[in-house]
Design a protein around this motif. Structure first.
Motif, PDB file in Angstrom:
ATOM      1  N   SER A  57      -1.138 -33.649  21.730  1.00  0.00           N
ATOM      2  CA  SER A  57      -1.359 -33.598  23.181  1.00  0.00           C
ATOM      3  C   SER A  57      -1.559 -34.976  23.784  1.00  0.00           C
ATOM      4  O   SER A  57      -1.364 -35.159  24.987  1.00  0.00           O
ATOM      5  CB  SER A  57      -2.588 -32.733  23.499  1.00  0.00           C
ATOM      6  N   GLU A 110       5.711 -29.208  28.715  1.00  0.00           N
ATOM      7  CA  GLU A 110       4.584 -28.397  29.201  1.00  0.00           C
ATOM      8  C   GLU A 110       4.940 -27.699  30.505  1.00  0.00           C
ATOM      9  O   GLU A 110       4.558 -26.542  30.725  1.00  0.00           O
ATOM     10  CB  GLU A 110       3.351 -29.284  29.382  1.00  0.00           C
ATOM     11  N   GLU A 111       5.666 -28.377  31.367  1.00  0.00           N
ATOM     12  CA  GLU A 111       6.107 -27.752  32.623  1.00  0.00           C
ATOM     13  C   GLU A 111       7.055 -26.585  32.340  1.00  0.00           C
ATOM     14  O   GLU A 111       6.976 -25.530  32.977  1.00  0.00           O
ATOM     15  CB  GLU A 111       6.789 -28.784  33.505  1.00  0.00           C
ATOM     16  N   GLN A 112       7.940 -26.781  31.370  1.00  0.00           N
ATOM     17  CA  GLN A 112       8.876 -25.711  31.020  1.00  0.00           C
ATOM     18  C   GLN A 112       8.143 -24.524  30.411  1.00  0.00           C
ATOM     19  O   GLN A 112       8.496 -23.369  30.655  1.00  0.00           O
ATOM     20  CB  GLN A 112       9.931 -26.250  30.050  1.00  0.00           C
ATOM     21  N   ALA A 113       7.117 -24.812  29.608  1.00  0.00           N
ATOM     22  CA  ALA A 113       6.364 -23.737  28.953  1.00  0.00           C
ATOM     23  C   ALA A 113       5.625 -22.865  29.957  1.00  0.00           C
ATOM     24  O   ALA A 113       5.430 -21.670  29.731  1.00  0.00           O
ATOM     25  CB  ALA A 113       5.386 -24.321  27.946  1.00  0.00           C
ATOM     26  N   LYS A 114       5.232 -23.462  31.068  1.00  0.00           N
ATOM     27  CA  LYS A 114       4.509 -22.698  32.088  1.00  0.00           C
ATOM     28  C   LYS A 114       5.377 -21.586  32.677  1.00  0.00           C
ATOM     29  O   LYS A 114       4.865 -20.570  33.154  1.00  0.00           O
ATOM     30  CB  LYS A 114       4.036 -23.625  33.214  1.00  0.00           C
ATOM     31  N   ASN A 115       6.683 -21.780  32.660  1.00  0.00           N
ATOM     32  CA  ASN A 115       7.594 -20.796  33.246  1.00  0.00           C
ATOM     33  C   ASN A 115       8.076 -19.759  32.243  1.00  0.00           C
ATOM     34  O   ASN A 115       8.868 -18.879  32.592  1.00  0.00           O
ATOM     35  CB  ASN A 115       8.812 -21.516  33.848  1.00  0.00           C
ATOM     36  N   GLN A 116       7.617 -19.872  30.989  1.00  0.00           N
ATOM     37  CA  GLN A 116       8.003 -18.909  29.971  1.00  0.00           C
ATOM     38  C   GLN A 116       7.142 -17.655  30.088  1.00  0.00           C
ATOM     39  O   GLN A 116       6.001 -17.697  30.551  1.00  0.00           O
ATOM     40  CB  GLN A 116       7.837 -19.521  28.579  1.00  0.00           C
ATOM     41  N   LYS A 134       4.519 -14.801  29.278  1.00  0.00           N
ATOM     42  CA  LYS A 134       3.226 -14.950  28.603  1.00  0.00           C
ATOM     43  C   LYS A 134       3.268 -14.480  27.160  1.00  0.00           C
ATOM     44  O   LYS A 134       2.509 -14.947  26.322  1.00  0.00           O
ATOM     45  CB  LYS A 134       2.139 -14.197  29.370  1.00  0.00           C
ATOM     46  N   ALA A 159       3.453 -17.003  24.417  1.00  0.00           N
ATOM     47  CA  ALA A 159       2.284 -17.836  24.126  1.00  0.00           C
ATOM     48  C   ALA A 159       1.346 -17.186  23.119  1.00  0.00           C
ATOM     49  O   ALA A 159       0.317 -17.739  22.762  1.00  0.00           O
ATOM     50  CB  ALA A 159       1.524 -18.138  25.416  1.00  0.00           C
TER      51      ALA A 159
END
Length: 327
Positions: A17, A191-197, A199, A202
């Motif tokens: 991170s 991280e920005e791309q992961a936010k749109n995946q 849930k 995760a």
């Protein structure tokens, strides 16, 4: 998974991170294992806050953040007695402040006035706060990690030497190399791309590391062997800051006030933690030298002459290390 493997897993997760700040991550781990409070100093945008959050997010720990401002009150940190009206009558109940957490981020601590700094001091040193004559204990796992910006002077209250001494280590955060900065750009984009995946994706996130791993590691660190010669070496390094004329005329001109016995205790604790992370059951001079700058740089007061010559605490510590005999 062994205790060492759990701590290494924590270090790896934090490193994923915080790109380009391996030394900072290691110092945060050492502070956690040595059960000491840390002062983290660096320019804006160098991931000081992110580093502390990364540690808290990967531990089974409650995270508390206090954003220090000039109008902050001590009760905003410690909590206060609140009046409650019940069916049995009126009563005062203590409402805990954000200081009651396992990992506390004191963001921009030098923006708080003296009263707030004093309230934080008791929690850091005594692991308790006193409100309305009643003492409230902090949780068993408790560490304060304070940040400060070295360039802004407007609206700041410089920490007095007595409070600086309460921090086990003073960690400096520098700019990352350009190659690592490219990786930072890629990391934030991922991280920005992961936010749109969805849930559901995760759900494979790794489990948080239990607090028991920290306490088990501390028990093992307490058993690390420190020879008589190493104890004398640590004491000699600290004593040299108080009697600089015995080593060098330059040191005598540069040092106004030397380090307190807290520095010796911190060298011992941090040195043992560094040895444990290096998978050794004894402390050698390399462990002490590895943590010496972080332990001593905020405990040495430089003379006006040294400041005028552009001498820094790290330069003074380098000189002391070069002149004090190895065990």
């Amino acid at each position: 998974m062994s205790t060492f493997e759990q701590i290494e897993d924590l270090r790896t997760r934090m490193g994923n991170s915080i790109i380009g700040q391996k030394a900072v991550v290691e110092r945060l781990i050492i502070g956690l294992l040595a059960d000491g409070n840390l002062l983290i100093e660096g320019l804006p945008g160098l991931a000081k806050t992110r580093a502390v959050k990364a540690m808290a997010n990967n531990l089974e720990a409650e995270f508390g953040r206090i954003q220090f401002t000039p109008d902050l009150l001590p009760s905003d940190v410690t909590g206060t007695e609140v009046y409650h009206q019940t069916k049995d009558g009126a009563e005062f109940r203590f409402e805990q402040g954000p200081i009651f957490a396992n990992i506390v981020l004191a963001d921009e601590i030098n923006r708080a006035p003296a009263k707030v700094q004093a309230a934080l001091l008791e929690a850091m040193e005594e692991r308790q706060v006193t409100v309305a004559g009643t003492t409230h204990k902090m949780p068993p796992l408790f560490i304060v990690m304070a940040t400060q910006n070295p360039i802004e002077q407007d609206g700041t209250y410089p920490l007095p030497e007595a409070q600086m001494d309460r921090f086990m280590m003073h960690v400096r955060v520098d700019y990352p190399p350009v190659e690592d900065e490219v990786e930072v750009i890629r990391l934030v984009r991922r991280e920005e791309q992961a936010k749109n995946q969805p849930k559901s994706k995760a759900a494979n996130a790794p489990k948080a590391i239990p607090q028991s791993a920290i306490f088990d590691a501390r028990s093992e660190i307490a058993q690390i062997h420190v020879s008589d010669a190493m104890e004398r070496y640590m004491a000699d390094l600290v004593y040299a800051t108080r009697t600089p004329a015995a080593l060098s005329e330059d040191l005598a001109r540069w040092i106004e006030i030397g380090a307190s016995p807290r520095a010796s205790l911190a060298l011992d604790k941090c040195g043992r933690a560094h040895a444990w992370l290096s998978q050794r059951d004894y402390v050698d001079p390399a462990d002490v030298r590895a943590v010496a700058h972080d332990v001593l740089r905020h405990r040495i007061a430089l003379s006006y002459e040294a400041q005028g010559e552009g001498i820094t605490p790290d330069m003074v510590i380098d000189t002391i290390i070069s002149l004090v005999a190895l065990p």
